[in-house]
Design an enzyme around this catalytic site. Structure first.
Site, PDB file in Angstrom:
ATOM      1  N   ILE A  44      -7.441  37.383  22.120  1.00 46.50           N
ATOM      2  CA  ILE A  44      -7.182  36.356  21.112  1.00 46.50           C
ATOM      3  C   ILE A  44      -8.023  35.130  21.432  1.00 46.50           C
ATOM      4  O   ILE A  44      -7.947  34.582  22.542  1.00 46.50           O
ATOM      5  CB  ILE A  44      -5.684  35.965  21.115  1.00 46.50           C
ATOM      6  CG1 ILE A  44      -4.809  37.201  20.933  1.00 46.50           C
ATOM      7  CG2 ILE A  44      -5.408  34.914  20.037  1.00 46.50           C
ATOM      8  CD1 ILE A  44      -3.355  36.983  21.304  1.00 46.50           C
ATOM      9  N   CYS A  45      -8.792  34.694  20.466  1.00 47.47           N
ATOM     10  CA  CYS A  45      -9.608  33.486  20.629  1.00 47.47           C
ATOM     11  C   CYS A  45      -8.793  32.308  20.087  1.00 47.47           C
ATOM     12  O   CYS A  45      -8.810  32.012  18.901  1.00 47.47           O
ATOM     13  CB  CYS A  45     -10.928  33.646  19.878  1.00 47.47           C
ATOM     14  SG  CYS A  45     -12.038  32.261  20.087  1.00 47.47           S
TER      15      CYS A  45
END
Length: 146
Positions: free
Chosen positions: A85-86
């Site tokens: 997850i960015c």
């Protein structure tokens, strides 16, 4: 884990009052799972599972957080098909004021507000070369260039 384990135990109790976030019992305090529902976005009709791997330096350093489960990685412009997850608060924007629950709520909010059913640009290439630990990825956040 010392101090961190007492905090984690307190944090785990915060999940008891939630319908959309469910803590999955674990025998290992350093690995926790949270099942997440996103009720108000038709792009995400399923329940998704987040895995938290908590190191000894927690809460002063972020836990490893990623989506796990076969065919259960939500499609989102900031979520890679390997579950990474960015999201700034999981990396450089981490603060000891965050908790497992606030991180879960932030990810849930990110999904809730999404209207773009696509993977991040370069998803395939990133997943081929990504480190197993998402904390070892080098992210560039949109607000970093300001």
């Amino acid at each position: 884990m010392g101090f961190g384990s007492n905090r984690i135990l307190k944090e785990l109790k915060q999940f008891q009052a939630s319908d959309s976030l469910q803590l999955i019992p674990s025998d290992d305090i350093s690995v926790q799972y949270v099942d997440m529902k996103v009720g108000n976005n038709p792009l995400y009709p399923e329940t998704y599972r987040l895995r938290f791997i908590i190191e000894d330096d927690y809460p002063f350093a972020p836990p490893q957080v990623q989506f796990v489960g076969p065919n259960k990685i939500p499609i989102h412009p900031h979520i890679y098909s390997n579950g990474h997850i960015c999201l700034n608060i999981l990396y450089d924007g981490w603060s000891p004021a965050n908790s497992l629950r606030t991180v879960s709520l932030s990810v849930q909010s990110m999904l809730s507000g999404n209207t773009d059913g696509s993977r991040p640009e370069g998803d395939h290439q990133y997943c081929k070369s990504a480190p197993k630990n998402p904390l070892h990825s080098k992210w560039v956040f949109d607000d970093d260039s300001i």
